[in-house]
Design an enzyme around this catalytic site. Structure first.
Site, PDB file in Angstrom:
ATOM      1  N   ASP A 174      75.936  67.990  -5.199  1.00 40.95           N
ATOM      2  CA  ASP A 174      74.849  68.979  -5.224  1.00 40.95           C
ATOM      3  C   ASP A 174      73.526  68.456  -4.661  1.00 40.95           C
ATOM      4  OD1 ASP A 174      76.691  70.585  -6.480  1.00 40.95           O
ATOM      5  OD2 ASP A 174      75.374  71.218  -8.095  1.00 40.95           O
TER       6      ASP A 174
ATOM      7  N   CYS B 204      82.036  72.699  -4.571  1.00 35.57           N
ATOM      8  CA  CYS B 204      82.512  71.316  -4.612  1.00 35.57           C
ATOM      9  C   CYS B 204      83.870  71.074  -3.968  1.00 35.57           C
ATOM     10  CB  CYS B 204      82.559  70.836  -6.061  1.00 35.57           C
ATOM     11  SG  CYS B 204      80.931  70.696  -6.831  1.00 35.57           S
TER      12      CYS B 204
ATOM     13  N   HIS C  97      87.347  67.057  -6.252  1.00 32.13           N
ATOM     14  CA  HIS C  97      86.981  67.836  -7.437  1.00 32.13           C
ATOM     15  C   HIS C  97      88.146  67.789  -8.416  1.00 32.13           C
ATOM     16  CE1 HIS C  97      84.943  70.953  -9.803  1.00 32.13           C
ATOM     17  NE2 HIS C  97      86.151  71.437 -10.015  1.00 32.13           N
TER      18      HIS C  97
END
Length: 584
Positions: free
Chosen positions: A54, A92, A156
């Protein structure tokens, strides 16, 4: 320039232009007769791939005057900073799949969090056996003699998804650390709408860095780097993934103390772009999952400032861990023979356009930080060359001088790392899904166009967004209807790419989806037939258009109907064509 770097530079396919070909052939021959090839094997560069969750370019070296990021800034001084870098999807798992496979989400057919990419790529190979097995970036290095290690968040893992064992020489390593340590935070952990336990969106505790996960990731990475000295003949590929500044914005208090909340930048634009499809925006549902963010409606100024404070603090915390890892590269003597890449998986709106989190095709979500430092390459340089996540794979392969990977969507940016004035792309592409629609975006140095339609649907059903960053850098207005010639050119470029794959599904899911699609198509056909009839009844002068007065005829809600007219009027010409009326 070290011999290995010189050889890679001379043999770079990106640099073999016709006007320079004879010169480069001569130099390569001279090189090979001067330096034995056996010397190259011992000089294979190591790779340190730093992935940050992020992280948007709220970084000092990227021009943010508030950010305290001395370690990323220092890395930029020893490499090339890409100012026009973009992810392939702002969420993600698909973004990380693109990094590790060199394939875009629309090639793989995975746009969600739960689907493991191997399920989709196995089908990709089955449909086209000639392309062979999809090899991940680290797997390709492993197959070429590298010790490939994954630490922290690379893929992820969660929401039903798992790690990829084939990518690593040994099991990947993930930290075991608490998300929160303060009593107030722990008491505020409650189930969210899906039953998952969620605490508050922020925490500032007076604790050491390794109390939380990222500090532990840094320590483990440092140990792996130190251990690499014991096997100097085997190069390493270490992928290190830091969790912050992903939510929750949790960081030791000393990083919060770096910032004066009153001086933090606040969002300049607080509403979605005018004329954009309503579905193009994100609802910020990820943020709303946190226990102190449950209320609906706009987030007030005080909370906005606090969240921004938390994001910057978490960014500085991640920066400090990055600095420790790079210091270990230097201290253990690997600085002159290690390629270092810093990559953020996607941006974060942080209140921009009234939106939070990622999950859009807009600039704040799609633009990412990328820095590449390579032995013998440019140092302290900035480039405007456009790069997308899928380019990292072929770039590292070329810089390392190993066998070229096949069937990648990415292109090598090694030429740019050597000479930042070069460029190998005129545009980048990225996607984001909204229900059954897929928004496919093209971004060049001036414009971004987003082409929204269902996968496989007819082109005329598409809805378009266009933004001019030269005249409207904050994306305040969709100008697609005003510049059809620009849209047409960008659509033509988009059409050169294969039709996107739909989201991969199991056979059972596909059967259910096919049945639903059939019902939806029948319903749409009935609605379209009905709306064509309504159009004909309202078109009193039979000119093929409805004025506002004609549009309002026989409306069941005369007070609300006028508000719908501008939404139907996609080209803003104050009249509705049959297509605008039938397919609003």
């Amino acid at each position: 320039m070290p011999r290995i770097a010189l050889f890679h530079h001379l043999t770079s396919p990106s640099l073999l232009r016709p006007q320079r070909l004879l010169t480069r052939i001569f130099l390569c021959v001279l090189f090979l007769t001067t330096f034995p090839m056996v010397a190259l094997a011992g000089e294979r560069p190591n790779v340190l791939l730093i992935c940050v969750d992020d992280l948007k370019p709220t970084i000092g070296c990227f021009g943010d005057p508030i950010a305290v990021t001395p370690n990323i800034d220092a890395l930029a001084k020893r490499g090339v900073r890409f100012d026009s870098a973009y992810c392939n999807q702002a969420v993600c798992s698909p973004s990380r799949n693109s990094l590790m496979t060199g394939l875009r989400p629309q090639t793989i057919g995975v746009y969600d969090l739960p689907t493991h990419f191997r399920l989709a790529t196995a089908e990709l190979t089955a449909q086209d056996p000639q392309r062979g097995e999809v090899l991940t970036l680290s797997q390709h290095f492993k197959n070429n003699g590298y010790l490939a290690q994954g630490l922290g968040k690379i893929y992820h893992v969660g929401h039903g998804n798992i790690d990829d064992k084939a990518s690593w020489s040994m099991p990947s390593w993930r930290p075991k650390a608490p998300s929160y340590v303060l009593d107030a935070s722990l008491k505020n952990i409650v189930p969210d709408a899906k039953g998952r336990k969620r605490g508050p969106a922020t925490e500032a505790a007076d604790v050491s860095d390794d109390t939380y996960a990222d500090g532990q990731v840094a320590l483990e990475t440092i140990e792996r780097i130190a251990k690499a000295k014991q096997t100097p003949d085997q190069p390493f590929f270490i992928a290190t993934g830091f969790l912050k500044p992903h939510l929750p914005f949790v960081a030791p208090k000393k990083y919060w103390d770096l910032y004066d909340p009153a001086k933090l930048p606040m969002p300049e634009v607080t509403s979605p772009p005018t004329g954009a499809p309503s579905y193009a925006a994100t609802s910020g549902g990820e943020l709303r999952n946190y226990s102190d963010m449950r209320s609906t409606g706009p987030i007030d100024e005080s909370t906005t400032r606090h969240l921004i404070h938390g994001y910057y603090a978490a960014t500085s915390y991640a920066d400090a861990q990055i600095g420790k890892v790079i210091d270990a590269i230097d201290q253990h003597g690997f600085a002159d023979n290690t390629i270092i890449v810093l990559w953020g998986d996607h941006g974060w709106h942080l209140g921009d356009h009234g939106m939070w989190c990622k999950h859009t095709n807009y600039e704040q979500a799609a633009r990412i930080p990328v820095i590449i430092s390579a032995p013998g390459a440019a140092r302290g340089a900035t480039t405007a060359a456009m790069i997308e996540t899928v380019d990292i794979y072929p770039t590292l392969v070329e810089l390392a001088g190993i066998e070229t990977a096949e069937n990648l969507d990415g292109v090598s940016q090694a030429a740019v790392v050597q000479n930042p004035t070069e460029h190998v792309r005129d545009y980048v592409t990225h996607v984001y899904p909204r229900g059954s629609r897929l928004g496919r975006a093209i971004r060049n140095s001036r414009y971004r166009m987003v082409h929204w339609k269902e996968v496989g649907a007819k082109p005329e059903t598409a809805e378009i967004e266009l933004y001019d960053y030269q005249t409207d850098p904050l994306e305040t207005q969709n100008i697609a209807s005003k510049y059809p010639e620009v849209v047409a050119k960008m659509v033509a470029i988009l059409d050169q790419q294969p039709e996107p794959k739909p989201q991969w599904k199991t056979p059972k899911q596909r059967a259910a989806a096919a049945e639903k699609l059939k019902r939806d198509q029948e319903k749409r056909a009935q609605n379209a037939k009905s709306r064509k009839g309504m159009f004909a009844k309202r078109d009193r002068d039979q000119d093929g258009f409805l004025t506002l007065e004609e549009f309002l005829l026989h409306q069941p809600d005369p007070d609300e109907a006028p508000k719908r007219f501008p939404k139907f009027d996609k080209n803003n010409d104050q009249k509705l064509s049959e297509n605008e009326f039938v397919y609003p």
